[in-house]
Design a protein around this motif. Structure first.
Motif, mmCIF file in Angstrom:
data_model
loop_
_atom_site.group_PDB
_atom_site.id
_atom_site.type_symbol
_atom_site.label_atom_id
_atom_site.label_comp_id
_atom_site.label_asym_id
_atom_site.label_seq_id
_atom_site.Cartn_x
_atom_site.Cartn_y
_atom_site.Cartn_z
ATOM 1 N N CYS A 77 0.597 5.626 -0.196
ATOM 2 C CA CYS A 77 -0.243 6.826 -0.203
ATOM 3 C C CYS A 77 0.653 8.004 0.153
ATOM 4 C CB CYS A 77 -1.422 6.694 0.758
ATOM 5 S SG CYS A 77 -1.021 6.817 2.489
ATOM 6 N N VAL A 131 -8.652 2.996 -8.000
ATOM 7 C CA VAL A 131 -8.968 3.960 -6.956
ATOM 8 C C VAL A 131 -8.073 5.171 -7.157
ATOM 9 C CG1 VAL A 131 -8.981 4.389 -4.482
ATOM 10 C CG2 VAL A 131 -9.649 2.157 -5.366
ATOM 11 N N LEU A 156 -12.053 6.709 -0.491
ATOM 12 C CA LEU A 156 -12.219 5.302 -0.135
ATOM 13 C C LEU A 156 -12.312 5.150 1.386
ATOM 14 C CD1 LEU A 156 -12.471 2.704 -1.759
ATOM 15 C CD2 LEU A 156 -10.032 2.355 -1.405
ATOM 16 N N TYR A 210 -8.808 -1.817 7.467
ATOM 17 C CA TYR A 210 -8.905 -1.073 6.209
ATOM 18 C C TYR A 210 -7.951 -1.650 5.172
ATOM 19 C CZ TYR A 210 -8.525 2.660 2.804
ATOM 20 O OH TYR A 210 -8.501 3.369 1.630
ATOM 21 N N ARG A 241 -8.599 -3.473 1.628
ATOM 22 C CA ARG A 241 -8.081 -2.737 0.474
ATOM 23 C C ARG A 241 -7.409 -3.659 -0.537
ATOM 24 N NH1 ARG A 241 -6.892 -0.175 -3.336
ATOM 25 N NH2 ARG A 241 -6.015 1.895 -3.486
ATOM 26 N N ASP A 254 -8.622 8.199 -5.332
ATOM 27 C CA ASP A 254 -8.539 9.021 -4.136
ATOM 28 C C ASP A 254 -8.695 8.148 -2.893
ATOM 29 O OD1 ASP A 254 -8.924 10.809 -2.000
ATOM 30 O OD2 ASP A 254 -9.831 12.293 -3.316
ATOM 31 N N GLU A 255 -7.615 7.964 -2.188
ATOM 32 C CA GLU A 255 -7.615 7.095 -1.012
ATOM 33 C C GLU A 255 -8.511 7.645 0.095
ATOM 34 O OE1 GLU A 255 -6.579 3.458 0.113
ATOM 35 O OE2 GLU A 255 -5.516 4.337 -1.564
ATOM 36 N N TRP A 300 0.847 -1.192 0.000
ATOM 37 C CA TRP A 300 0.000 0.000 0.000
ATOM 38 C C TRP A 300 0.882 1.241 0.000
ATOM 39 C CZ3 TRP A 300 -1.500 3.543 4.159
ATOM 40 C CH2 TRP A 300 -2.618 4.305 3.848
ATOM 41 N N ASP A 332 -2.144 12.156 3.090
ATOM 42 C CA ASP A 332 -3.251 11.214 3.262
ATOM 43 C C ASP A 332 -3.041 10.371 4.521
ATOM 44 O OD1 ASP A 332 -4.419 12.159 0.966
ATOM 45 O OD2 ASP A 332 -4.056 10.359 -0.226
#
Length: 76
Positions: free
Chosen positions: A14, A50, A56, A35, A39, A52-53, A12, A18
């Motif tokens: 980001c 996706v 979400l 989460y 995900r 925009d995290e 992951w 964020d």
């Protein structure tokens, strides 16, 4: 750099900004792990993207889950 193993399915990523929002909104690390676990199917699906995290995250907070397994299976 050796930070992530080459055979890892999901890493992951980001922005730092964020991540700051995540740390402010989520109450504990268990919620964060939940989460991320939800995900994974979204990340590994070729049909879903996706952009925009934070959107979400909002969906996760409103619905208590990220993935409707029945809908995800239909999209494959």
């Amino acid at each position: 750099m050796g930070i992530v193993e080459p055979d890892v399915e999901f890493a992951w990523n980001c922005s730092l900004f964020d991540l700051m929002i995540f740390s402010d909104i989520l109450e504990n690390e268990d919620d964060f792990i939940e989460y991320l676990e939800q995900r994974i199917p979204l990340f590994t699906s070729e049909k879903l993207r996706v952009n925009d995290e934070i959107d979400l995250l909002g969906y996760f907070l409103e619905n208590g889950k990220l993935v409707d397994e029945k809908l995800l299976k239909k999209s494959r």
